[in-house]
Design an enzyme around this catalytic site. Sequence first.
Site, PDB file in Angstrom:
ATOM      1  N   MET A   1       0.651  -1.290  -0.033  1.00 48.44           N
ATOM      2  CA  MET A   1      -0.032   0.052   0.159  1.00 48.44           C
ATOM      3  C   MET A   1       0.850   1.317   0.058  1.00 48.44           C
ATOM      4  O   MET A   1       0.515   2.377   0.258  1.00 48.44           O
ATOM      5  CB  MET A   1      -0.924   0.005   1.024  1.00 48.44           C
ATOM      6  N   GLY A   2       2.195   1.201  -0.249  1.00 43.53           N
ATOM      7  CA  GLY A   2       3.124   2.064  -0.609  1.00 43.53           C
ATOM      8  C   GLY A   2       3.646   2.902   0.869  1.00 43.53           C
ATOM      9  O   GLY A   2       3.529   2.065   1.956  1.00 43.53           O
TER      10      GLY A   2
ATOM     11  N   HIS B   1       8.940   1.358   3.740  1.00 43.39           N
ATOM     12  CA  HIS B   1      10.142   1.362   4.550  1.00 43.39           C
ATOM     13  C   HIS B   1      11.003   0.174   4.338  1.00 43.39           C
ATOM     14  O   HIS B   1      10.991  -0.767   3.289  1.00 43.39           O
ATOM     15  CB  HIS B   1       9.723   1.322   5.994  1.00 43.39           C
ATOM     16  N   ARG B   2      12.121  -0.013   5.150  1.00 49.45           N
ATOM     17  CA  ARG B   2      12.915  -1.012   4.841  1.00 49.45           C
ATOM     18  C   ARG B   2      12.508  -2.337   4.794  1.00 49.45           C
ATOM     19  O   ARG B   2      13.020  -3.309   4.014  1.00 49.45           O
ATOM     20  CB  ARG B   2      13.973  -0.908   6.057  1.00 49.45           C
TER      21      ARG B   2
ATOM     22  N   HIS C   1       9.440  -3.031   3.490  1.00 48.79           N
ATOM     23  CA  HIS C   1       9.051  -3.496   2.013  1.00 48.79           C
ATOM     24  C   HIS C   1      10.193  -3.749   1.171  1.00 48.79           C
ATOM     25  O   HIS C   1      10.215  -4.542   0.323  1.00 48.79           O
ATOM     26  CB  HIS C   1       8.525  -2.373   1.665  1.00 48.79           C
TER      27      HIS C   1
ATOM     28  N   GLN D   1     -10.346  -2.611   2.451  1.00 45.72           N
ATOM     29  CA  GLN D   1      -9.897  -3.202   3.595  1.00 45.72           C
ATOM     30  C   GLN D   1      -9.770  -2.209   5.020  1.00 45.72           C
ATOM     31  O   GLN D   1      -9.111  -2.677   5.994  1.00 45.72           O
ATOM     32  CB  GLN D   1      -8.404  -3.754   3.492  1.00 45.72           C
TER      33      GLN D   1
ATOM     34  N   ASP E   1       8.420   8.988  -3.693  1.00 55.72           N
ATOM     35  CA  ASP E   1       9.525   8.658  -2.889  1.00 55.72           C
ATOM     36  C   ASP E   1       9.776   7.079  -2.935  1.00 55.72           C
ATOM     37  O   ASP E   1      10.701   6.538  -3.081  1.00 55.72           O
ATOM     38  CB  ASP E   1       9.531   9.028  -1.417  1.00 55.72           C
ATOM     39  N   ASP E   2       8.519   6.416  -2.883  1.00 57.00           N
ATOM     40  CA  ASP E   2       8.581   4.826  -3.004  1.00 57.00           C
ATOM     41  C   ASP E   2       9.095   4.599  -4.376  1.00 57.00           C
ATOM     42  O   ASP E   2       9.796   3.279  -4.597  1.00 57.00           O
ATOM     43  CB  ASP E   2       6.919   4.507  -3.134  1.00 57.00           C
TER      44      ASP E   2
ATOM     45  N   GLN F   1      12.831   4.672  -4.330  1.00 59.06           N
ATOM     46  CA  GLN F   1      13.271   3.675  -3.339  1.00 59.06           C
ATOM     47  C   GLN F   1      13.335   2.058  -4.317  1.00 59.06           C
ATOM     48  O   GLN F   1      14.216   1.269  -4.224  1.00 59.06           O
ATOM     49  CB  GLN F   1      12.600   3.199  -2.090  1.00 59.06           C
TER      50      GLN F   1
ATOM     51  N   LYS G   1       5.302  -9.787   9.519  1.00 54.18           N
ATOM     52  CA  LYS G   1       4.630  -8.961  10.771  1.00 54.18           C
ATOM     53  C   LYS G   1       3.123  -9.097  10.503  1.00 54.18           C
ATOM     54  O   LYS G   1       2.507  -9.312  11.490  1.00 54.18           O
ATOM     55  CB  LYS G   1       5.036  -7.803  10.438  1.00 54.18           C
TER      56      LYS G   1
ATOM     57  N   LEU H   1       8.945  -2.639  11.729  1.00 55.22           N
ATOM     58  CA  LEU H   1       8.692  -1.728  10.975  1.00 55.22           C
ATOM     59  C   LEU H   1       7.314  -1.622  10.630  1.00 55.22           C
ATOM     60  O   LEU H   1       6.764  -2.791  10.073  1.00 55.22           O
ATOM     61  CB  LEU H   1       9.775  -1.873   9.788  1.00 55.22           C
ATOM     62  N   SER H   2       7.037  -0.468  10.538  1.00 54.68           N
ATOM     63  CA  SER H   2       5.443  -0.527  10.056  1.00 54.68           C
ATOM     64  C   SER H   2       5.045   0.964   9.510  1.00 54.68           C
ATOM     65  O   SER H   2       5.828   1.915  10.002  1.00 54.68           O
ATOM     66  CB  SER H   2       4.368  -0.900  10.996  1.00 54.68           C
ATOM     67  N   SER H   3       4.495   1.186   8.356  1.00 52.15           N
ATOM     68  CA  SER H   3       3.999   2.376   7.896  1.00 52.15           C
ATOM     69  C   SER H   3       3.205   3.215   9.124  1.00 52.15           C
ATOM     70  O   SER H   3       3.382   4.636   9.101  1.00 52.15           O
ATOM     71  CB  SER H   3       3.178   2.674   6.511  1.00 52.15           C
ATOM     72  N   ARG H   4       2.686   2.504   9.861  1.00 53.27           N
ATOM     73  CA  ARG H   4       1.906   3.260  10.960  1.00 53.27           C
ATOM     74  C   ARG H   4       2.622   3.607  12.011  1.00 53.27           C
ATOM     75  O   ARG H   4       2.317   4.142  12.929  1.00 53.27           O
ATOM     76  CB  ARG H   4       0.691   2.330  11.510  1.00 53.27           C
TER      77      ARG H   4
HETATM   78  O1  PAF Z   1      -0.007  -5.794   3.511  1.00 51.71           O
HETATM   79  C1  PAF Z   1      -0.517  -4.807   2.840  1.00 51.71           C
HETATM   80  O2  PAF Z   1       0.154  -3.958   2.584  1.00 51.71           O
HETATM   81  C2  PAF Z   1      -1.683  -5.038   2.190  1.00 51.71           C
HETATM   82  O3  PAF Z   1      -2.592  -5.607   3.063  1.00 51.71           O
HETATM   83  C3  PAF Z   1      -1.940  -5.627   0.757  1.00 51.71           C
HETATM   84  C4  PAF Z   1      -1.365  -7.027   0.676  1.00 51.71           C
HETATM   85  C5  PAF Z   1      -0.890  -4.798  -0.182  1.00 51.71           C
HETATM   86  C6  PAF Z   1      -3.287  -5.600   0.426  1.00 51.71           C
HETATM   87  O4  PAF Z   1      -3.646  -4.398   0.058  1.00 51.71           O
END
Ligand code: PAF
Length: 284
Positions: free
Chosen positions: A31-32, A35-36, A38, A62, A78-79, A82, A152, A187-190
């Site tokens: 979902m963009g 971070h490291r 991804h 979702q 930026d994504d 990378q 994760k 690591l998490s976008s949140r």
């Molecule tokens: O893990 C995620 O970032 C999302 O749930 C995914 C798998 C890209 C689906 O939108």
Amino acid sequence: MQKTVHTIAELRARIATWKQAGERVAFVPTMGNLHRGHIHLVERARELAPRTVASIFVNPMQFGANEDYAGYPRTLEDDSRQLEAVGLDLLFAPKLTEIYPRPLTDMAQVTVPELSAILCGVSRPIHFSGVTTIVAKLFNMVQPDVAVFGEKDWQQLVIIRRMVADLDFPVEIVGVPTVRESDGLALSSRNGYLSAEERVMAPALYATLRATAEQLRAGERDCSVLEAAAKTQLEAAGFRPDYFEIRCSDTLRKPTPGDVDLRIFAAAWLGRARLIDNLAVVLD
Ligand code: PAF
């Protein structure tokens, strides 16, 4: 050199040339706001196939009505830089209407019922149907040989494996271990939602998972006692726990005596960030 496409037709045309040449394709859906963690998924994908595709799509299906869809960070430029730097071949960054040409409530959906209703599914009842629907759609668009997901989101990984098995998608699913900060925070976008003060508190989530794992390894077997104690510890550390549960790693069912391949799952709010994490425990 990496190319970015925005339509399903462009995506399919590009991938078709690779398939015609007999080249395997590895896929990393995201979902963009990369971070490291991804980037590590893309590195793993590059080991698995000569051609790599990633997608960036913040999937409204979702997110619950009161969740962070509108505010979810969108950082495509930026994504893209990378991904180029790590050697990705093709980035698919579709617009909303390319993926959902009709209102969401009018679109077909893919659901893995029981696994989607536990753990994160209790407080996020529509979340996993949204995930399985978008992943099924992306698999049909990309038709990858292999797809890579982070551990994760272990429940997501288990649900996607089940979807692939039940619906006979010819895609191998590969899980990649969680990448952590030096203090243990996954690591998490949140994590970007955390204030400076909360960022200092955040590693307590992983520390509580580790402490519970140690108690299991030391012979404590009463999961309800361990789960209740962990929630109390998280509250004392400033979190609002959503759940803290010990489950069988592959099936996500509650363990019974003799089960050895366990995993501890936690979700907890810290300020406006809902953090999730998990830790494997294999008993002797
Ligand atoms: O893990 C995620 O970032 C999302 O749930 C995914 C798998 C890209 C689906 O939108």
